[in-house]
Design an enzyme around this catalytic site. Structure first.
Site, PDB file in Angstrom:
ATOM      1  N   ASP A 209       0.851  -0.793   0.042  1.00  0.00           N
ATOM      2  CA  ASP A 209       0.609   0.358  -0.172  1.00  0.00           C
ATOM      3  C   ASP A 209       0.660   1.678  -0.099  1.00  0.00           C
ATOM      4  OD1 ASP A 209      -3.215   0.565   0.137  1.00  0.00           O
ATOM      5  OD2 ASP A 209      -2.523   2.125   1.801  1.00  0.00           O
ATOM      6  N   GLU A 272       1.816  -0.325  -4.754  1.00  0.00           N
ATOM      7  CA  GLU A 272       0.962   0.287  -5.422  1.00  0.00           C
ATOM      8  C   GLU A 272       1.554   2.075  -5.322  1.00  0.00           C
ATOM      9  OE1 GLU A 272      -3.235   3.025  -3.847  1.00  0.00           O
ATOM     10  OE2 GLU A 272      -1.387   2.741  -2.386  1.00  0.00           O
TER      11      GLU A 272
HETATM   12  C1  GLC Z   1      -4.739   3.245  -0.824  1.00  0.00           C
HETATM   13  C2  GLC Z   1      -5.198   2.538  -0.333  1.00  0.00           C
HETATM   14  C3  GLC Z   1      -7.080   2.985  -0.344  1.00  0.00           C
HETATM   15  C4  GLC Z   1      -6.158   3.531   1.032  1.00  0.00           C
HETATM   16  C5  GLC Z   1      -5.565   3.616   1.209  1.00  0.00           C
HETATM   17  C6  GLC Z   1      -4.447   4.068   2.304  1.00  0.00           C
HETATM   18  O1  GLC Z   1      -4.621   3.962  -1.491  1.00  0.00           O
HETATM   19  O2  GLC Z   1      -5.510   1.315  -2.537  1.00  0.00           O
HETATM   20  O3  GLC Z   1      -7.649   1.543  -0.323  1.00  0.00           O
HETATM   21  O4  GLC Z   1      -7.223   4.292   1.519  1.00  0.00           O
HETATM   22  O5  GLC Z   1      -3.762   3.373   0.473  1.00  0.00           O
HETATM   23  O6  GLC Z   1      -4.198   3.078   2.896  1.00  0.00           O
END
Ligand code: GLC
Length: 545
Positions: A209, A272
């Site tokens: 994440d 991500e």
């Molecule tokens: C990322 C996740 C999202 C979350 C954020 C904070 O972007 O995909 O769903 O709210 O991180 O952890």
């Protein structure tokens, strides 16, 4: 078919994201759970063409959490939230996946914990607690205001004042998600240990994440204003994230994280990440000092300058070309058309009521590219965003930015009142009866059938599963490319993004249509290096040897 540790399996894998709350409920509480996922594994891959043919599943967070951000606020990295099951259920899920040759990825949230995590409870308990420095605490400015101008990704200041100890703590997201201080080596060591915990249990990797935020500028200077921002634009874009996003030190930390993955054979790190093609590429590191195995490229969903990426051939071509030009040669891109944070594809592209048709072409685009594709649950049946009445909205981020509930509604397995998802009241309302899996299952023209056939074909055609990409071309209406692996026929992919018929030039003269958005074209012979595509259509053509 047992998944044995094998380095590089992810290069040919087709992956599937499950939002655990919304896939399959097994106990009637209206919330999906791990037992439910176990029951649905044969749908993902039972080794036959009747199933989707998925090679790896990524579960959004399954850890204990107060659910302020539905699991992205973790209060224990080494356990399972009781809504989803227990460690025992997770062990069984891992075993049941592996029995079917499916790999399992969990979701690691290293940037922040829950404000209920024992580490944070200690940290906030006093200024001289040994864990004070595990989070980012700063004194107020002399006028009492926050230490700098950073905004939370969900809007509002990124700092919350703690009355008891008289300091602010940093949170890039909700105030219930305090940012860990990765400059403290004990934090890094403790977080890396949580990876080993799951690797020891057999987990095959992690989606990571917001990895680009784990290290900030050490002095926490103000971010400069964004000159392109206009009142009415989303508040978080009002400043340029120079000091708290993709900061150079992040890339060194990524390499240290990678070394933990390398302690265990066959594990994969998928980040991500957000940014330009060059920034995405930087997360892969170098051949000598690798970073992530894969870094998501979300540019088919959104990119700088477009809140929604248009479905237009020149735009798609540019995104593909940029990824091909930047991702280092020892790895490959990683695309997605959907995820749990963005409006679903069908809805994004439905301005003329033809979003579903575009979704068919998009499936052949995604699975025809040189990449490790990720499919978001329900994408394969064309699930659309669901309007959620205000009293049933859940996403905490909805107050300051767009709510994400519409793209997180339960999987539609059939047209019964519980949609095959639950015997109880679902945590979010269902969409309309259609689409659902049961109605598409036996229909050779359905989107589900198209996804199944395309995924299995991709496995059977080495040029698609592991070939190089070449001859990227096309015109204003079409985007085309070809894939080629040694000792295998080349495969051309052609996508018509226009609502008119179009003729696409192929990089070879003769071939056969292997799959097409319009099944009546399947098996058609192609001669003279041209393929006629219906409006919004797409096809794969296997070259004649
Ligand atoms: C990322 C996740 C999202 C979350 C954020 C904070 O972007 O995909 O769903 O709210 O991180 O952890």
């Amino acid at each position: 078919m047992v998944a044995a540790p094998q380095d590089g399996w992810w290069r040919e894998a087709v992956c599937y994201q499950i939002y655990p709350r919304s896939f399959q409920d097994s106990n009637g509480d209206g919330i999906g759970d791990l037992e439910g996922i176990i029951r649905r594994l044969d749908y993902l891959n039972d080794g036959t063409h009747r199933s989707l043919g998925i090679d790896a599943v990524w579960l959004s967070p399954t850890f204990p959490s107060p659910m302020a951000d539905f699991g992205y606020d973790v209060s224990d990295y080494c356990d399972v939230h009781p809504d989803f099951g227990s460690l025992e259920t997770m062990d069984r899920l891992i075993a049941e996946c592996h029995r079917r040759g499916i790999r399992l990825l969990l979701d690691w949230v290293p940037n922040h914990t829950s404000d209920r995590h024992p580490w944070f409870l200690e940290s906030r308990s006093s200024r001289n607690n040994p864990r004070r420095d595990w989070y980012i605490w700063r004194d107020p400015k002399p006028d009492g205001s926050p230490p700098n101008n950073w905004r939370s990704v969900f809007g509002g200041p990124a700092w919350t004042f703690d009355e008891a100890t008289g300091q602010y703590y940093l949170h890039s997201f909700l105030k219930e998600q305090p940012d860990l201080n990765w400059r403290n080596p004990d934090v890094e060591a403790a977080m890396l240990q949580t990876l080993r915990f799951w690797f020891e249990r057999g987990v095959d990797g992690f989606r990571i994440d917001v990895i680009g935020r784990i290290l900030k500028h050490p002095d926490l200077p103000d971010n400069p204003p964004n000159p392109a921002w206009r009142p009415g634009d989303r508040e978080r874009f009002s400043q340029l994230w120079i000091h708290n996003h993709n900061y150079p030190d992040v890339f060194d930390a990524v390499k240290r994280i990678r070394r933990v993955f390398d302690e265990y054979p066959g594990r994969v790190a998928v980040g991500e990440v957000f940014g330009s093609p060059a920034e995405i590429a930087r997360f892969y590191g170098t051949a000598e000092a690798p970073g992530l195995h894969l870094a998501f490229n979300f540019h088919f969903i959104h990119e700088e300058g477009h809140v929604v990426t248009p479905w237009e051939a020149p735009v798609l071509r540019r995104i593909i070309a940029n990824a091909e030009a930047t991702v280092p040669p020892f790895s490959q891109p990683c695309f997605a058309l959907n995820n749990h944070d963005r409006s679903r594809f069908v809805t994004r592209h439905n301005y003329d009521g033809r979003g579903y048709e575009r979704a068919r072409a998009a499936a052949l685009l995604l699975l025809g590219l040189r990449n490790t594709p990720f499919i978001y649950y329900g994408e394969e049946i064309g699930m659309a965003d669901v309007d959620i009445p205000p009293e049933r909205q859940q996403d905490p981020a909805r107050f300051r930015s767009i709510g994400r509930d519409p793209e997180r509604t339960p999987m539609q397995w059939d047209s019964t009142p519980g949609r095959g998802f639950t015997t109880g009241e679902p945590w979010l309302p269902f969409g309309p009866l259609s689409p659902n899996v049961a109605e598409q299952d036996g229909d050779p023209d359905s989107l589900l059938s198209l996804y199944r056939r395309a995924i299995w074909l991709r496995k059977e055609l080495p040029s698609l599963s592991r070939g190089a990409l070449f001859a990227l071309g096309g015109d204003d209406r079409t985007v085309t490319w070809a894939r080629s692996a040694a000792n295998a026929p080349a495969v051309a992919v052609a996508v018509n993004t226009s609502a008119e018929p179009a003729s696409a030039a192929l990089p070879f003269d003769a071939g056969r249509v292997a799959i097409s958005t319009d099944r009546s074209h399947d098996d058609a012979r192609v001669r003279g290096g041209r393929l006629e595509l219906p409006p919004l259509g797409a096809a794969w053509v296997v070259a004649s040897l």
